[in-house]
Design an enzyme around this catalytic site. Structure first.
Site, PDB file in Angstrom:
ATOM      1  N   GLU A  62       0.872  -1.164   0.000  1.00  0.00           N
ATOM      2  CA  GLU A  62       0.000   0.000   0.000  1.00  0.00           C
ATOM      3  C   GLU A  62       0.915   1.222   0.000  1.00  0.00           C
ATOM      4  OE1 GLU A  62      -2.685   0.136   3.323  1.00  0.00           O
ATOM      5  OE2 GLU A  62      -3.497   2.070   2.660  1.00  0.00           O
ATOM      6  N   ARG A 297       5.292 -13.008   9.645  1.00  0.00           N
ATOM      7  CA  ARG A 297       5.889 -11.706   9.359  1.00  0.00           C
ATOM      8  C   ARG A 297       7.231 -11.605  10.076  1.00  0.00           C
ATOM      9  NH1 ARG A 297       2.679  -7.597   9.553  1.00  0.00           N
ATOM     10  NH2 ARG A 297       4.188  -6.012  10.113  1.00  0.00           N
ATOM     11  N   LYS A 307       4.739   0.786   9.275  1.00  0.00           N
ATOM     12  CA  LYS A 307       4.824   2.101   8.642  1.00  0.00           C
ATOM     13  C   LYS A 307       4.243   3.190   9.532  1.00  0.00           C
ATOM     14  CE  LYS A 307       3.277   0.211   4.770  1.00  0.00           C
ATOM     15  NZ  LYS A 307       2.521   0.074   3.534  1.00  0.00           N
TER      16      LYS A 307
HETATM   17  P1  ATP Z   1       2.645  -1.859   7.769  1.00  0.00           P
HETATM   18  O1  ATP Z   1       1.940  -2.351   8.983  1.00  0.00           O
HETATM   19  O2  ATP Z   1       4.068  -1.522   8.015  1.00  0.00           O
HETATM   20  O3  ATP Z   1       1.900  -0.795   7.042  1.00  0.00           O
HETATM   21  P2  ATP Z   1       1.570  -3.616   5.891  1.00  0.00           P
HETATM   22  O4  ATP Z   1       1.532  -5.088   5.927  1.00  0.00           O
HETATM   23  O5  ATP Z   1       0.310  -2.906   6.148  1.00  0.00           O
HETATM   24  O6  ATP Z   1       2.708  -3.126   6.826  1.00  0.00           O
HETATM   25  P3  ATP Z   1       1.655  -3.360   3.076  1.00  0.00           P
HETATM   26  O7  ATP Z   1       2.138  -2.237   2.250  1.00  0.00           O
HETATM   27  O8  ATP Z   1       0.209  -3.641   3.060  1.00  0.00           O
HETATM   28  O9  ATP Z   1       2.142  -3.079   4.556  1.00  0.00           O
HETATM   29  O10 ATP Z   1       2.495  -4.673   2.802  1.00  0.00           O
HETATM   30  C1  ATP Z   1       2.890  -5.136   1.530  1.00  0.00           C
HETATM   31  C2  ATP Z   1       3.318  -6.568   1.665  1.00  0.00           C
HETATM   32  O11 ATP Z   1       4.422  -6.678   2.552  1.00  0.00           O
HETATM   33  C3  ATP Z   1       2.205  -7.423   2.227  1.00  0.00           C
HETATM   34  O12 ATP Z   1       2.097  -8.587   1.434  1.00  0.00           O
HETATM   35  C4  ATP Z   1       2.654  -7.722   3.626  1.00  0.00           C
HETATM   36  O13 ATP Z   1       2.212  -8.968   4.039  1.00  0.00           O
HETATM   37  C5  ATP Z   1       4.171  -7.670   3.516  1.00  0.00           C
HETATM   38  N1  ATP Z   1       4.756  -7.299   4.802  1.00  0.00           N
HETATM   39  C6  ATP Z   1       4.560  -6.158   5.494  1.00  0.00           C
HETATM   40  N2  ATP Z   1       5.220  -6.181   6.665  1.00  0.00           N
HETATM   41  C7  ATP Z   1       5.864  -7.365   6.722  1.00  0.00           C
HETATM   42  C8  ATP Z   1       6.714  -8.010   7.685  1.00  0.00           C
HETATM   43  N3  ATP Z   1       7.029  -7.415   8.833  1.00  0.00           N
HETATM   44  N4  ATP Z   1       7.187  -9.244   7.401  1.00  0.00           N
HETATM   45  C9  ATP Z   1       6.874  -9.834   6.233  1.00  0.00           C
HETATM   46  N5  ATP Z   1       6.086  -9.303   5.301  1.00  0.00           N
HETATM   47  C10 ATP Z   1       5.572  -8.081   5.526  1.00  0.00           C
HETATM   48 MG    MG Z   2      -1.247  -2.141   5.347  1.00  0.00          MG
END
Ligand code: ATP
Ligand code: MG
Length: 592
Positions: A62, A297, A307
């Protein structure tokens, strides 16, 4: 998991995701798929050539912030599997949420994925997509779900929807609007789309089962009203799809075979499957449908991988932006001196598992040391300078000394730098009265000036506060490194130094871990309370003159100190600024 540094795992090591893919390939599960060369519904792909990609994965960020080390795990996994199996990995901006998304983030993500060494384009395909490009399709499918009786417009308030959802032990209650007829639902949905209703007055919900033990199946919301401008579609839409609705459809439109996501989506998988099954019945998609697979994760000690929390660090002025070298964003790690190879090595070593756990920050740092050991040129830096005067050395005499660029790689040649009467040495390399086992400089003791002469300490001077201001010594004339007979002198200490008249005076930033607590983001803890007050120390250091030509991004090992990078932002030609990427040894093991 604290994956032991002494048992590195390799990329070829199997994991449960590879096992699933191997089995799918063995039974030819996806062999019949067609690919029209671009995403689309069944009608678009049907009649096209067989999909040339053995598997398709995707990385779907995102664009609401910069990518962090957790994303690197997902990138390495998705792009890595595609590469390994002869598949394709798509970069898809999951930009269905209008409020928090910006072009700056899109650009930073493109940069970060490229920098890590992955590519979504080749001669045949360019697999960069935006979920917002599917808004028309997503809406069309919503109308069909309504017409088929699989979705309805609920006019309860958000509060009422929440109250009637039930709990883990209690079933939910049906909305009074649940049995609206398809025609009324369709009329209301179109009015929502046309901006005729205020935010919060209606939502589109799937009609599944309010008594399901899985809360995600209790008529989840599919669309909500938001009068918000979108960074790509502007004001065209005032209804936006929910993640759980959009994501499976995005995957199916793009022919994704294996949709990898983190464990918290495990309970959403039945909804993912329900939705695609219904849409397959409606003729939107052909089988086999994409499958969602969850993995753990990455949680890394002494940092945060969220983020939102990274954003809080910036807003609160605790760091100097997304690319602050203490941030475990990919932009920050890059500026800190991390290489893409080190990050990929780290991701290989931690592997993928099916249970959440913590990885030690030391594992990331070790991957960087392991990568840089053979790459980084050596140089000398005196970080805490103390003047050394060689009393028997004539004022005007300047000689040159030679040192290898890399001690194990003689083919890389030598570096040459001057020695003269006045030098800088490290303050901690001198002791007025030596503690037991101290082999460096103290009155009466002999040490070797690395790549130079053996000297004997003859005295020192102090200021009014008792602080040593200058050390005096005599050089032994026939002791110069590399000259015949020089090894006749047996000394235990070997000090690094730079010539005072020739040294490069430069800013050096000694970065350390951003948090003092290994689990700053765990549970509801306020991560800001765990910040390490000593995470950044700015000093002026005396450096080997050859470093004046360091280009932004160049990496060096400063002998005895660690790996340093010429800062990509603040270095100027002839005047580099250095960041400490990592020390030579893990100094955190015994600290807590
Ligand atoms: P954040 O909470 O930091 O915003 P998010 O999962 O909401 O993380 P996205 O941009 O939606 O962020 O994530 C893109 C991809 O990265 C998704 O497929 C997510 O599962 C993966 N991802 C995000 N954080 C991690 C992590 N800590 N370990 C492994 N994969 C991750
Ligand atoms: Mg997200």
């Amino acid at each position: 998991m604290s994956s032991a540094p002494d048992s590195p795992r390799t990329a070829a090591q199997s994991n449960f995701i590879r096992t699933i893919i191997d089995e799918d390939l063995r039974v030819g599960k996806y062999a019949e798929r067609r690919w029209a060369g671009e995403p689309g519904t069944a009608g678009v792909h049907r009649g096209a050539l067989p999909d040339p990609a053995v598997i398709r994965t995707r990385f779907p960020p995102e664009p609401n912030g910069y990518l962090h080390i957790g994303h690197a795990k997902s990138i390495c996994l998705n792009f890595g599997l595609a590469r390994e199996y002869g598949g394709r990995c798509h970069l898809r901006f999951d930009d269905t949420n209008p409020e928090k998304e910006e072009q700056e983030y899109v650009d930073s993500i493109v940069d970060a994925v490229h920098w890590l060494g992955f590519e979504w384009r080749d001669e045949q395909e360019d697999n960069l997509y935006y979920a917002s490009d599917y808004f028309d399709e997503l809406y069309r499918m919503a109308e069909w779900l309504v017409e088929a009786g699989h979705a309805y417009v609920d006019s309860q308030s958000a509060e009422q929807v929440r109250e009637t959802r039930g709990t883990l032990t209690e079933p939910g209650r049906d909305s009074p609007f649940r049995n609206r007829g398809p025609q009324e639902n369709l009329r209301l949905l179109r009015e929502m789309r046309d901006g005729r209703h205020a935010e919060g007055t209606h939502v589109l919900r799937a009609k599944i089962d309010m008594a399901s033990p899985n809360l995600n199946l209790r008529d989840p919301a599919l669309y909500r009203i938001r009068f918000a401008s979108h960074h790509r579609t502007g004001d065209k839409w005032c209804i936006y799809p929910m993640y759980d609705y959009a994501h499976p459809i995005e995957d199916a439109l793009e022919n994704i075979t294996h949709s990898l996501c983190t464990l918290e989506f495990e309970d959403h998988r039945p909804l993912y499957d329900w939705l695609l099954e219904r849409l397959a019945e409606g003729g939107f998609f052909d089988k086999p449908l994409p499958q969602q697979i969850e993995f753990a994760r990455l949680n890394l000690t002494y940092t945060i991988t969220s983020k939102r929390k990274l954003q809080e660090l910036i807003r609160g002025g605790h760091v100097d932006g997304w690319d602050d070298p203490r941030m475990t964003t990919l932009a920050g790690l890059r500026r800190r001196g991390y290489t893409p190879e080190a990050i990929r090595l780290f991701c290989d070593r931690i592997g993928v598992a099916k249970a959440d756990s913590w990885v030690d920050m030391g594992t990331l740092e070790l991957a960087l040391r392991d990568d840089l050991e053979g790459k980084a040129s050596r140089a000398v830096a005196v970080l805490d300078p103390l003047k050394l005067v060689i009393a028997n050395w004539p004022e005007e005499r300047v000689e040159t000394c030679e040192a290898p660029i890399h001690p194990q790689q003689p083919e890389r040649g030598k570096r040459v730098f001057p020695i003269s009467r006045e030098l800088w040495i490290e303050r901690e390399d001198f002791a007025e009265t030596p503690p037991k086992g101290f082999f460096r400089l103290f009155p009466g003791n002999r040490v070797r000036l690395r790549y130079g002469y053996v000297i004997e300490c003859t005295g020192f001077e102090k200021d009014a506060d008792g602080r040593v201001t200058e050390v005096r010594a005599q050089a032994l004339e026939d002791s110069k490194s590399g000259t015949p007979g020089s090894d006749a002198y047996k000394v235990k200490g070997n000090l690094h130094w730079v010539s005072a008249a020739h040294a490069l005076d430069a800013e050096v930033r000694l970065y350390d871990r951003l948090y003092a607590n290994p689990y700053p983001g765990a549970g509801d803890a306020d991560h800001l309370a765990s910040l390490n007050p000593d995470s950044k120390k700015v000093i002026r250091a005396k450096l080997e003159p050859t470093l004046a030509s360091a280009m932004a991004g160049d990496l060096h090992q400063f002998e005895r100190h660690g790996y340093f990078v010429a800062d990509r932002v603040d270095s100027k030609p002839g005047a580099p600024v250095f960041n400490r990427a990592v020390t030579l040894k893990d100094s955190w093991g015994g600290r807590r």
